[in-house]
Enzyme design. Structure first.
Site, PDB file in Angstrom:
ATOM      1  CG  HIS A  25     -10.545  74.939 107.993  1.00 16.74           C
ATOM      2  ND1 HIS A  25      -8.271  74.942 108.117  1.00 16.74           N
ATOM      3  CD2 HIS A  25     -10.492  74.424 108.523  1.00 16.74           C
ATOM      4  CE1 HIS A  25      -8.616  75.039 109.724  1.00 16.74           C
ATOM      5  NE2 HIS A  25     -10.483  74.505 110.126  1.00 16.74           N
ATOM      6  CG  HIS A  37     -12.710  67.025 113.121  1.00 11.03           C
ATOM      7  ND1 HIS A  37     -11.468  66.860 112.571  1.00 11.03           N
ATOM      8  CD2 HIS A  37     -13.389  68.185 113.307  1.00 11.03           C
ATOM      9  CE1 HIS A  37     -11.953  68.035 112.590  1.00 11.03           C
ATOM     10  NE2 HIS A  37     -12.589  69.026 113.101  1.00 11.03           N
TER      11      HIS A  37
END
Length: 301
Positions: free
Chosen positions: A233, A260
């Site tokens: 993921h 991120h």
């Protein structure tokens, strides 16, 4: 190189945002050559092109925005579009967060594949890494180094937890993404949920759209979709975060405990260092650059 693509049929989907908990309707429409991926907040009448300049937040997801209007948690949809080579579309959305669906990219892949695609006239530009770009921060590491393909090597470490250490490596293309990455779901630790919700995050999270881990294992009734679903993921997220470059990539992305925020810093650092990459606009130019980098044998005669 390949020609640009858009979708052939309109895609419609409804769901809730994992962080806001708000219901949202999405309509994905075809778009002309060189449009790129553009979100249209129909409730605000604001267009938000997907690019590095419009990334406004990277807390637990990637948010893009323009003039105070945002679209949150774009990475799963963007990863699907990138992997399926869909370059141009308008994404009409009536609230502030992309629906989480089942927490993976699999539903997006299904919908987009059913919509099919149309090959367009213009070539898709390619970004080729010519020298390494690296970032180290707080025991984390991320890099883009020269490679003739788009390859990802990713390692995570949650020592003392059920997840422990995981690593995975693959060459990214449509087939590998669908088979090896797309079904991997977002995940969190049970102990972190209360803190996140106190900070207005994960308000729409549930066992239907996330893998939740406690001290002993996965508390979901459904089994893991891959033995190492967690690192897969993270690769899914990275593909979505790198897709904001708006180019096909020829690079080896290497990450240890990235996320991120670090991915965004890597993209920003790359674009600031114009000697670290070259943008290719034609097949002939691509062959020449790859030959110069030693990735292809020069033509004889």
């Amino acid at each position: 190189m390949r020609k640009q693509r858009t979708i052939k049929e309109i895609v419609k989907v409804s769901g809730i945002g994992v962080h806001t908990g708000k219901k949202v309707d999405v309509i994905i429409e075809p778009a002309p050559d060189d449009t790129g991926i553009v979100f249209y907040r129909t409730d605000k009448n604001v267009l938000i092109p997907v690019n590095q300049n419009n990334v406004v937040d990277t807390t637990l997801s990637t948010t893009i925005g323009l003039n105070g209007v945002y679209v949150k948690t774009v990475e799963h949809l963007l990863a699907s579009l990138y992997a399926l080579n869909i370059d141009n579309c308008i994404i009409r959305i009536d609230n502030e967060e992309v629906p989480i669906l089942d927490g993976s990219s699999a539903p997006w892949v299904y919908l987009l594949k059913n919509a099919s695609y149309v090959e367009q006239k213009h070539y898709k530009k390619v970004l080729i890494i010519t020298k390494p770009v690296k970032i180290k921060e707080n025991g984390k590491f991320v890099a883009l180094v020269p490679c003739r393909k788009f390859k990802i090597s990713y390692a995570i470490s949650f020592e003392g937890t059920f997840i422990n250490k995981q690593k995975y490596e693959l060459e990214v293309n449509e087939q590998s993404f669908i088979k090896e990455i797309s079904k991997a779901r977002t995940f969190c630790f049970l102990r972190d949920i209360e803190y996140m919700q106190q900070n207005n995050l994960a308000l729409g999270g549930s066992l239907d759209n996330a893998v939740v881990v406690d001290d002993y294992g996965v508390i979901n009734e459904d089994p893991l979709r891959y033995e190492n679903e967690f690192v897969r993921h993270k690769i899914l997220d990275a593909i979505g975060d790198l897709s904001i470059l708006n180019y096909d990539l020829k690079a080896h992305y290497i990450a240890y405990k990235s996320g991120h925020n670090l991915n965004y810093k890597l993209v920003s650092s790359l674009l600031k260092d114009k000697k670290s990459y070259v943008i290719i606009g034609s097949p002939k130019q691509e062959v020449q650059v790859l030959e110069d980098l030693g990735f292809l044998k020069p033509a004889i005669g």
